[in-house]
Design an enzyme around this catalytic site. Structure first.
Site, PDB file in Angstrom:
ATOM      1  N   SER A  84     -11.803  -2.393  43.960  1.00 48.74           N
ATOM      2  CA  SER A  84     -10.502  -2.276  43.322  1.00 48.74           C
ATOM      3  C   SER A  84      -9.927  -0.878  43.552  1.00 48.74           C
ATOM      4  CB  SER A  84     -10.621  -2.628  41.830  1.00 48.74           C
ATOM      5  OG  SER A  84      -9.358  -2.833  41.259  1.00 48.74           O
ATOM      6  N   ASP A  94      -8.853 -13.879  44.694  1.00 48.46           N
ATOM      7  CA  ASP A  94      -8.521 -12.665  43.953  1.00 48.46           C
ATOM      8  C   ASP A  94      -7.002 -12.577  43.813  1.00 48.46           C
ATOM      9  OD1 ASP A  94      -8.174 -10.145  42.889  1.00 48.46           O
ATOM     10  OD2 ASP A  94      -9.566  -9.148  44.246  1.00 48.46           O
ATOM     11  N   HIS A 104     -11.794 -11.147  41.332  1.00 47.02           N
ATOM     12  CA  HIS A 104     -11.842  -9.691  41.482  1.00 47.02           C
ATOM     13  C   HIS A 104     -13.222  -9.196  41.054  1.00 47.02           C
ATOM     14  CE1 HIS A 104      -9.690  -6.031  42.266  1.00 47.02           C
ATOM     15  NE2 HIS A 104      -9.948  -5.526  41.073  1.00 47.02           N
TER      16      HIS A 104
END
Length: 808
Positions: free
Chosen positions: A376, A497, A528
């Site tokens: 991320s 995601d 995610h």
């Protein structure tokens, strides 16, 4: 269970002998053993780490079957021959598989084949050399617990006796991968303050960056080690309450935008031109840090490698607790501060032992080679750093990373939320990660007023009202600088995601085609998430093979042996396939035309179909509160409260399994009843089937080394009940941004316009009998603004089609 190993290396017999000797499985006693049975007993003795005498070993061996009617002790005591059936029956037991559940005792080889566990190609009665080859392969094979047999032994203490090896004999590699010969009980934890090349808080001094270091004690004995560096703005804590307070209201109307005639050159970012303060004077030098810490906010992949001869370095960067500056949400200053830590690690920048004394300290223990890790925002900063071409950065392992912040918070002229976070935007994330707030005196007395002004400016610059691409977003587009990448790249992303959407990695993958570096990509079926503790793929081994080559220079064939593309199958559990490429630009596409409720090849329909965007207030409020219900109803192929707020088209059932590989392109001819409007699209897999659960299923804890930290072994499993559909991909566009995201076009009411949109890329198998579906609507309750306006849209079906890249 099905085993998928991509990082296990083939070894010839000479290599087998050398490497078994290196890790002490082949010693003088094993070398002198005459018979295969005697050799096998000695190897097993080394593998049963908890026994201290021959009698205890005999008790253990009696618990294992060598044949359906003979235990292993009696079998070896009688010096009976070692055959594939005997060896692999014992292997399945060593690997913790269950008899009559995972395998049949009279046919272990069938179970090995079914679970994709490797066996040596030697039938009949084995000689000693064949036994050693088989043992080597066994050590590199995954067990039921998702780690190699050697890692399983490692966690029981096999390498504890190697801790005292001289530094000159470390690290130790086996099958091309670093082994856990470093004592994690003696890790050294240092804090230093790197002097950056930015002054983001405009106080006339270069921002100091707090850096936390965890390194093996062997570095005190002249061993230099490489670094796994994780740049995490979350590392020093976050401000949930402040972020929640700053979150934007999404129940606001879509607005008409004034047309413009902007070109990219009009909005391109060219730097801020701010001069930089002089570096701090150096008052002295030292090799010893004066500050330490007790527990870092670690990443379990880094933890795994701390036992294997790598240091882990964490830095939260500008605007975080104990560092200077302010949070800027991905701008060039944050990139530069991230790179500055790499420059210190490679000896090209100074750091200090504390914030005041100006006593310089170098990374004397580092060999100058750095890999960046993380998911991320962490992976985003790895990508950003790579695009600077900084020396010393050998590779990035970038997971679920942003490559352009516009594509995170915007889409084709629309303000779009990352999945699950309606109302978040760049300013919200900056506030959430501005952990300097946690230091009351520092924040209140030194930075609060300046940061507040900067957040007001950011809110203006990011232009939430228009959703257009502008200079603010261009400064945060790392893909512009992909040509500068010098390090090798390993990308990891979830095909489901909807936080950091698949376009982020696909556009990076496409841009790397002409960049002369090695690039690999792993695509999984998760959202995610991290995948470093999945049972069905040897992800940790892949990374070990990769970083052993990239950071230690081991010639293990990592670049050649690892596939370019690894994709997790979305139909069959525990299945990963290797491919040469993903989203190939020249892949032929099948064109579907739109007819009433259908996707067809021919004929063309001349019908006009329409839908509305407004909902009754009670229905609107229900969906705004329960987005999961909206997500279901918008694609359900039954009449519901959204039936008049969408158009749904379905293909004929697929004749066989069909793979969609890459971007689906849609062309529509559309009119709106107002001078503004938006369209949203979802590509859907229709067909009754048990599909993967949304999140992977936890299995049990998994050790990362001997007496060290744990991770949680997980795996995607099929749901208990079948479902009739699944969303494959989606996309959005503001109808006033028909040409590009920075140019605003006029939209005349009730006039038809041609609009093209590229959906988020995918790699999805449509099972035989399933139908491909397309849903067209306007407001996306999970991502767009929700104005509940009196908007109507009409489509000329003759002017609409979608192009689908089916992989042969």
């Amino acid at each position: 269970m099905k085993n998928n190993q991509f990082a296990r290396l083939f070894a010839d017999h000479k290599t087998v002998l050398n490497e078994l000797q290196r890790i002490h499985f082949l010693d003088d006693r094993v070398g002198r053993a005459v018979t295969p049975a005697g050799t096998y007993r000695l190897l097993l003795r080394k593998a049963f780490l908890k026994v201290r005498s021959g009698n205890e070993l005999n008790s253990k061996l009696k618990n294992y079957l060598a044949t359906p009617d003979t235990d292993l002790k009696d079998y070896l005591d009688n010096d009976r021959p070692i055959t594939p059936n005997v060896f692999y029956l014992v292997a399945l037991q060593l690997f913790d598989f269950l008899v009559d559940v995972d395998y049949a005792i009279n046919d272990p080889l069938t179970a090995m084949e079914k679970m994709q566990l490797p066996v040596i190609e030697a039938s009949g009665v084995w000689n000693k050399d064949q036994l050693l080859d088989a043992w080597y392969l066994l050590l590199t094979t995954h067990t039921k617990d998702g780690q190699t047999f050697l890692d399983q032994l490692t966690n029981q203490g096999y390498f504890a006796s190697f801790y005292d090896l001289p530094a000159s004999r470390k690290p130790l590699f086996f099958n091309g991968k670093a082994q856990a010969v470093f004592d994690t009980a003696k890790l050294i934890r240092d804090v230093v303050y790197v002097e950056s090349s930015v002054d983001s808080d405009h106080d006339g001094k270069r921002d100091l960056l707090k850096v936390e270091i965890v390194r093996p004690a062997d570095t005190e004995k002249d061993l230099k080690v490489p670094v796994l560096y994780t740049a995490s703005p979350y590392n020093q804590g976050i401000n949930d309450e402040a972020g929640e307070k700053a979150t934007h209201n999404v129940n606001v109307p879509l607005k008409e935008k004034q047309p413009n005639d902007l070109s990219y050159q009009d909005i391109a970012y060219h730097g801020d031109g701010i001069s930089l303060p002089e570096p701090r004077p150096v008052s002295g030098e030292t090799k010893q840090a004066t500050e330490t810490f007790s527990r870092e906010q670690s990443y379990t992949l880094n933890d795994y490698f701390l036992a294997r001869g790598f240091a882990a370095v964490y830095s939260a960067g500008i605007g975080t607790l104990d560092s200077d500056g302010i949070q800027t949400c991905g701008d060039p200053q944050q990139t530069e501060a991230t790179v500055d830590v790499i420059e210190w690690l490679s000896g090209k920048r100074q750091a200090f032992t504390n914030r005041t004394d100006n006593i310089a300290i170098t990374a004397w223990w580092c060999n100058g080679s750095v890999a960046m890790t993380g998911r991320s925002y962490l992976g985003t900063l790895a990508t950003a750093a790579a695009t600077t071409g900084v020396e010393g950065l050998k590779t990035i392992i970038s997971e679920a990373a942003i490559s352009s912040w516009y594509d995170y918070y915007r889409d084709s002229g629309l303000t779009i939320a990352p999945g699950g976070f309606p109302g978040e935007d760049a300013d919200v994330l900056a506030i959430e990660t501005m952990s300097r707030m946690k230091s009351a005196a520092d924040y209140q007395l030194n930075i609060k007023d300046f940061f507040s002004r900067q957040m007001k400016q950011m809110a203006q610059d990011m232009d939430r009202d228009s959703g257009n691409y502008n200079t603010f977003w261009d400064a945060r587009n790392y893909r512009k600088n992909m040509k500068h990448i010098k390090c090798d790249v390993l990308l990891v992303h979830g095909l489901n995601d909807w936080n950091v959407k698949p376009r982020q990695v696909e556009k990076l993958w496409q841009g790397l085609r002409d960049v002369p570096v090695t690039k690999k990509i792993i695509l999984h079926q998760g959202q995610h998430i991290y995948i470093n503790a999945f049972r069905s793929i040897d992800y940790t081994d892949i990374i070990n093979l990769w970083v052993s080559h990239e950071l230690y220079g081991i010639e293990n064939g990592a670049k050649e042996s690892l596939p370019n593309v690894i994709v997790q199958d979305n139909v069959t559990p525990e299945t990963w396939n290797a491919y040469h490429d993903w989203s190939e630009p020249d892949l032929a596409k099948t064109t579907y035309k739109l007819a009433a409720g259908k996707l067809v090849i021919t004929p063309v329909s001349h019908e006009v179909q329409s839908f509305k965007d407004h909902l009754p207030e009670d229905v609107f409020n229900r969906y705004a509160t329960h987005i999961d219900q909206w997500e279901h109803d918008i694609i359900e192929d039954q009449r519901n409260d959204l039936a008049e707020n969408r158009l749904l088209f379905k293909s004929q059932p697929m004749d066989g399994d069909t793979m969609i590989d890459g971007n689906v392109d849609i062309h529509v001819k559309v009119a709106a009843n107002r001078p503004f409007g938006m369209l949203s699209f979802q590509l859907v897999d229709y067909g009754e089937a048990k599909r993967f659960n949304v999140s992977p299923t936890p299995i049990h804890g998994m050790d990362l080394a001997y007496h060290w930290r744990e991770d949680r072994l997980r795996e995607f499993t099929l749901a208990n009940f079948a479902t009739p559909f699944k969303m494959i991909s989606k996309g959005h566009i503001n109808l006033q941004n028909r040409e590009n995201p920075w140019k605003t076009n006029e939209l005349k009411p009730d006039q038809f316009y041609d609009v093209d949109i590229e959906l988020q890329p995918t790699f999805h198998k449509l099972a035989a009998g399933h139908q491909l579906g397309l849903v067209i609507y306007a407001t996306d309750f999970g991502m767009t603004v929700r104005g509940n306006q009196d908007l109507r849209y009409a489509l000329e079906l003759a002017g609409c089609h979608l192009d689908v890249p089916f992989k042969k």
